[in-house]
Design an enzyme around this catalytic site. Structure first.
Site, mmCIF file in Angstrom:
data_model
loop_
_atom_site.group_PDB
_atom_site.id
_atom_site.type_symbol
_atom_site.label_atom_id
_atom_site.label_comp_id
_atom_site.label_asym_id
_atom_site.label_seq_id
_atom_site.Cartn_x
_atom_site.Cartn_y
_atom_site.Cartn_z
ATOM 1 N N LYS A 147 -44.447 8.510 -62.250
ATOM 2 C CA LYS A 147 -44.715 8.074 -60.706
ATOM 3 C C LYS A 147 -44.603 6.705 -60.663
ATOM 4 O O LYS A 147 -45.749 6.101 -60.616
ATOM 5 C CB LYS A 147 -45.870 8.752 -60.115
ATOM 6 C CG LYS A 147 -45.710 8.951 -58.651
ATOM 7 C CD LYS A 147 -46.495 9.784 -58.021
ATOM 8 C CE LYS A 147 -46.589 9.578 -56.450
ATOM 9 N NZ LYS A 147 -45.425 10.059 -55.741
HETATM 10 N N1 PMP Z 1 -41.001 14.623 -56.036
HETATM 11 C C1 PMP Z 1 -41.047 13.135 -55.693
HETATM 12 C C2 PMP Z 1 -39.928 12.269 -55.790
HETATM 13 C C3 PMP Z 1 -42.197 12.865 -54.906
HETATM 14 O O1 PMP Z 1 -42.245 11.369 -54.471
HETATM 15 C C4 PMP Z 1 -43.383 13.687 -54.779
HETATM 16 C C5 PMP Z 1 -44.550 13.355 -54.206
HETATM 17 N N2 PMP Z 1 -45.557 12.644 -54.889
HETATM 18 C C6 PMP Z 1 -43.128 14.974 -55.014
HETATM 19 C C7 PMP Z 1 -42.067 15.295 -55.936
HETATM 20 C C8 PMP Z 1 -44.299 16.082 -54.961
HETATM 21 O O2 PMP Z 1 -45.546 15.824 -55.803
HETATM 22 P P1 PMP Z 1 -46.739 16.052 -55.414
HETATM 23 O O3 PMP Z 1 -46.623 17.608 -55.065
HETATM 24 O O4 PMP Z 1 -47.494 16.221 -56.686
HETATM 25 O O5 PMP Z 1 -47.236 15.371 -54.422
#
Ligand code: PMP
Length: 308
Positions: free
Chosen positions: A160
């Site tokens: 991320k």
């Molecule tokens: N995909 C992307 C590109 C994201 O930015 C997010 C948000 N963090 C998610 C999926 C979902 O991840 P999470 O459930 O951990 O927030």
């Protein structure tokens, strides 16, 4: 940012400082090259008190992302967890969005970042439903993006990083210009990946599908929660390669994410999905998810870290 956020404290390199003092130099590496890793998690004000949803898993992903980019976070996971808890208290919040960020600071503008110090900050915001309150109930209209998600072995999707969100911005901006709530990006192979900030699930013939972890997606923590919740209802989510057209003929579609929570999708490229309303399986999963974060009781999952 809201005026109430701006009254808060930010934790920066080990100290709590005033919101407007949280500044870096314009010539910092991160400003030019997107050299950052971040997380986003929610603190919910449940009936039993304030809880951070899946704190351990978010902090784990934070360290995993940093490892991929050879960035040493100058604090331990336990120290980061403690700050995430404390900052909610320090700012007197009951519910919040918590944003840990680690980045390469000021030293050189060469691409090699090693001389640039690794700096760390954690901030908190007041934040409601990401795609709007109506989205949760009625679903959103989305398009397939003309932009692809990153090809494998380019910008690693499992990390991320700030830079990955340049791709997300292309997807989101394009969707917005055409009055869609969100875009769904395909992979360079033409298969379904995810939204600009959400994972995606598909229901067809009473089975639940989602793209595999190798499909250039972020390994969402809400995604993982949905796997477990679906199991409670007797569904084993199938991780698979999903062709674009499978979206159009799905009985139900929904997004998941920390910000989006569990949000139904009612149309894709103006093709109505299922009945055009939130589907029954989506609703069951959504209800259970909100039940956990509203009551503060997650059974045996161990997903909730109480602030007090
Ligand atoms: N995909 C992307 C590109 C994201 O930015 C997010 C948000 N963090 C998610 C999926 C979902 O991840 P999470 O459930 O951990 O927030």
């Amino acid at each position: 940012m809201k005026p109430e956020d701006e009254k808060g404290k930010i934790w920066f390199n080990g100290k709590y400082i005033d919101w407007w003092d949280a500044k870096i130099h314009l010539m910092s590496h991160v400003v030019h090259y997107g050299t950052s890793i971040f997380e986003g998690m929610r603190c919910y004000n449940t009936k039993k008190g304030s809880v951070i949803f899946r704190l351990n898993d978010h902090v784990k992903r934070f360290f995993d992302s940093a490892k991929i980019y050879r960035m040493d976070i100058p604090f331990t996971p336990d120290e980061i967890k403690k700050v995430c808890i404390d900052i909610v208290k320090v700012n007197g919040l009951k519910s919040a969005y918590i944003r840990p960020l680690v980045f390469r600071g000021y030293n050189t503008l060469g691409v090699d970042p090693t001389a640039c110090p690794v700096e760390i900050a954690i901030g908190v915001l007041n934040w409601g439903a990401y795609l709007g309150e109506d989205a949760i109930k009625y679903g959103v209209d989305v398009r397939v993006s003309s932009w692809m998600r990153m090809h494998p072995n380019t910008h690693p999707a499992l990390a991320k990083t700030g830079a990955n969100y340049m791709n997300s911005q292309l997807i989101k901006l394009e969707a917005k210009i055409d009055n869609y709530a969100e875009g769904i990006a395909l992979s360079s192979h033409g298969f379904v990946c995810e939204g600009s900030g959400e994972n995606i699930f598909l229901v067809r013939n009473n089975e639940i599908f989602t793209p595999t972890i190798g499909s250039s997606i972020l390994p969402g923590i809400t995604r993982d929660s949905v796997f477990k919740i679906a199991r409670e209802f007797g569904y084993e989510v199938k991780e698979s390669v999903i062709p674009r057209e499978m979206l159009y003929i799905a009985d139900e579609l929904f997004f998941t994410g920390t910000a989006a929570e569990v949000s139904p999708i009612r149309s894709v490229d103006k093709i109505v999905i299922g009945s055009g309303k939130r589907g029954p399986i989506t609703e069951k999963i959504q209800r259970r998810f909100f039940d956990i974060v509203e009551t503060g009781d997650d059974g045996d999952y161990g997903w909730l870290t109480f602030i007090e």
